[in-house]
Design an enzyme around this catalytic site. Structure first.
Site, PDB file in Angstrom:
ATOM      1  N   LYS A  58     -41.291  17.823  63.162  1.00 57.40           N
ATOM      2  CA  LYS A  58     -42.217  16.702  63.324  1.00 57.40           C
ATOM      3  C   LYS A  58     -42.374  15.944  61.989  1.00 57.40           C
ATOM      4  CE  LYS A  58     -44.882  19.054  66.943  1.00 57.40           C
ATOM      5  NZ  LYS A  58     -46.230  19.587  67.291  1.00 57.40           N
ATOM      6  N   TYR A 117     -44.598  13.790  75.289  1.00 64.56           N
ATOM      7  CA  TYR A 117     -45.830  14.553  75.516  1.00 64.56           C
ATOM      8  C   TYR A 117     -46.552  14.122  76.801  1.00 64.56           C
ATOM      9  CZ  TYR A 117     -45.725  17.036  71.032  1.00 64.56           C
ATOM     10  OH  TYR A 117     -45.397  17.876  69.991  1.00 64.56           O
ATOM     11  N   ARG A 160     -39.561  29.813  70.443  1.00 58.09           N
ATOM     12  CA  ARG A 160     -41.031  29.736  70.458  1.00 58.09           C
ATOM     13  C   ARG A 160     -41.637  30.867  69.614  1.00 58.09           C
ATOM     14  NH1 ARG A 160     -43.945  25.470  72.859  1.00 58.09           N
ATOM     15  NH2 ARG A 160     -45.397  26.931  73.830  1.00 58.09           N
ATOM     16  N   THR A 218     -49.500  27.632  68.670  1.00 58.46           N
ATOM     17  CA  THR A 218     -49.808  26.203  68.476  1.00 58.46           C
ATOM     18  C   THR A 218     -50.725  26.009  67.264  1.00 58.46           C
ATOM     19  OG1 THR A 218     -49.656  25.923  70.867  1.00 58.46           O
ATOM     20  CG2 THR A 218     -50.695  24.139  69.631  1.00 58.46           C
ATOM     21  N   ASN A 238     -48.519  20.822  62.752  1.00 62.18           N
ATOM     22  CA  ASN A 238     -47.915  22.162  62.860  1.00 62.18           C
ATOM     23  C   ASN A 238     -46.389  22.138  62.762  1.00 62.18           C
ATOM     24  OD1 ASN A 238     -47.353  21.203  65.399  1.00 62.18           O
ATOM     25  ND2 ASN A 238     -48.673  22.627  66.488  1.00 62.18           N
ATOM     26  N   HIS A 243     -41.756  21.372  66.918  1.00 57.47           N
ATOM     27  CA  HIS A 243     -41.870  21.512  68.374  1.00 57.47           C
ATOM     28  C   HIS A 243     -40.698  22.332  68.876  1.00 57.47           C
ATOM     29  CE1 HIS A 243     -41.816  20.551  72.654  1.00 57.47           C
ATOM     30  NE2 HIS A 243     -40.526  20.293  72.503  1.00 57.47           N
ATOM     31  N   GLU A 275     -35.971  17.475  77.857  1.00 62.28           N
ATOM     32  CA  GLU A 275     -36.219  16.923  76.518  1.00 62.28           C
ATOM     33  C   GLU A 275     -34.912  16.522  75.835  1.00 62.28           C
ATOM     34  OE1 GLU A 275     -40.313  19.538  75.964  1.00 62.28           O
ATOM     35  OE2 GLU A 275     -38.547  20.091  74.793  1.00 62.28           O
TER      36      GLU A 275
HETATM   37  N1  LIG Z   1     -56.642  20.820  70.569  1.00 55.20           N
HETATM   38  C1  LIG Z   1     -55.720  20.094  69.965  1.00 55.20           C
HETATM   39  N2  LIG Z   1     -56.060  19.163  69.056  1.00 55.20           N
HETATM   40  C2  LIG Z   1     -55.148  18.394  68.420  1.00 55.20           C
HETATM   41  N3  LIG Z   1     -53.817  18.494  68.661  1.00 55.20           N
HETATM   42  C3  LIG Z   1     -53.430  19.396  69.560  1.00 55.20           C
HETATM   43  C4  LIG Z   1     -54.335  20.249  70.251  1.00 55.20           C
HETATM   44  N4  LIG Z   1     -53.627  21.052  71.080  1.00 55.20           N
HETATM   45  C5  LIG Z   1     -52.343  20.724  70.905  1.00 55.20           C
HETATM   46  N5  LIG Z   1     -52.210  19.734  69.990  1.00 55.20           N
HETATM   47  C6  LIG Z   1     -50.980  19.109  69.521  1.00 55.20           C
HETATM   48  O1  LIG Z   1     -50.167  18.857  70.649  1.00 55.20           O
HETATM   49  C7  LIG Z   1     -48.932  19.534  70.515  1.00 55.20           C
HETATM   50  C8  LIG Z   1     -48.475  19.963  71.880  1.00 55.20           C
HETATM   51  O2  LIG Z   1     -49.403  20.873  72.412  1.00 55.20           O
HETATM   52  P1  LIG Z   1     -48.912  22.095  73.269  1.00 55.20           P
HETATM   53  O3  LIG Z   1     -50.108  22.653  73.954  1.00 55.20           O
HETATM   54  O4  LIG Z   1     -47.731  21.688  74.086  1.00 55.20           O
HETATM   55  O5  LIG Z   1     -48.507  23.141  72.110  1.00 55.20           O
HETATM   56  P2  LIG Z   1     -47.102  23.676  71.656  1.00 55.20           P
HETATM   57  O6  LIG Z   1     -46.224  23.863  72.845  1.00 55.20           O
HETATM   58  O7  LIG Z   1     -47.319  24.846  70.750  1.00 55.20           O
HETATM   59  O8  LIG Z   1     -46.577  22.505  70.747  1.00 55.20           O
HETATM   60  P3  LIG Z   1     -45.263  21.629  70.860  1.00 55.20           P
HETATM   61  O9  LIG Z   1     -45.197  21.080  72.272  1.00 55.20           O
HETATM   62  O10 LIG Z   1     -45.450  20.564  69.822  1.00 55.20           O
HETATM   63  O11 LIG Z   1     -44.154  22.586  70.574  1.00 55.20           O
HETATM   64  C9  LIG Z   1     -49.229  20.681  69.561  1.00 55.20           C
HETATM   65  O12 LIG Z   1     -48.087  21.141  68.871  1.00 55.20           O
HETATM   66  C10 LIG Z   1     -50.206  20.051  68.619  1.00 55.20           C
HETATM   67  O13 LIG Z   1     -49.513  19.270  67.628  1.00 55.20           O
END
Ligand SMILES: Nc1ncnc2c1ncn2[C@@H]1O[C@H](COP(=O)(O)OP(=O)(O)OP(=O)(O)O)[C@@H](O)[C@H]1O
Length: 151
Positions: free
Chosen positions: A11, A51, A87, A93, A114, A117, A128
């Site tokens: 990211k 997203y 993962r 996350t 973080n 992805h 994707e």
């Molecule tokens: N509560 C939150 N507040 C702010 N940002 C969030 C929150 N939850 C998730 N995100 C952001 O949205 C992204 C996607 O959320 P998801 O629940 O799909 O988590 P993930 O699968 O671990 O992450 P990614 O899809 O980026 O790999 C997260 O990586 C984070 O950057």
């Protein structure tokens, strides 16, 4: 030998913090095969498509603004159980809940920054990859080291 693929993206924060080689190196050293790689600054539309599943969440707007704010490194990695293992390598996350040794556990502190992805299922990985890469941009080739990685 597995042809399973995952979409992995460094990211904007990971690129800006010069973590590209660190992250790519972890997947390379594990034995995974790099099949696609490009740097791209996502449009807002691409960020929203990526997203889309989170479009009802309160942080969706900020998340898409962040993802389209600076270049990302989009990648396709292939190999045994790469979706689940990817993962695991990435961590939770919330980086504060990520184990040491994971990418987020070692390199990040907050959920909104973080660094990486990774696809959460094989089905989503293929979706994707199709969203981020055009035909011909992903390579299918024999990894000459495969006999030294797989039984
Ligand atoms: N509560 C939150 N507040 C702010 N940002 C969030 C929150 N939850 C998730 N995100 C952001 O949205 C992204 C996607 O959320 P998801 O629940 O799909 O988590 P993930 O699968 O671990 O992450 P990614 O899809 O980026 O790999 C997260 O990586 C984070 O950057």
């Amino acid at each position: 030998m597995s042809s399973e693929r995952s979409f992995i993206m460094i990211k904007p924060d990971g690129v800006q913090r010069n973590l590209v080689s660190e992250i790519i190196g972890r997947f390379e050293r594990r034995g995974y095969k790099l099949c696609g790689l490009k740097m791209v600054q996502p449009t807002r539309q691409l960020a929203e498509s990526h997203y889309a599943d989170l479009s009802e969440r309160p942080f969706f707007g900020d998340l898409c603004t962040f993802l389209s704010s600076s270049p990302v490194v989009a990648m396709v990695w292939a190999g045994a159980d790469v979706v689940k293992q990817g993962r695991t390598m990435i961590g939770a996350t919330d980086p504060l809940k990520s184990a040491p040794g994971t990418i987020r556990g070692d390199l990040a502190l907050v959920t909104g920054k973080n660094v990486i992805h990774g696809s959460d299922s094989c089905e989503n990985a293929e979706k994707e990859i199709a969203l981020w890469f055009k035909d011909g941009e992903v390579c299918n080739y024999e990894q000459v080291t495969a006999p030294w990685i797989y039984e």
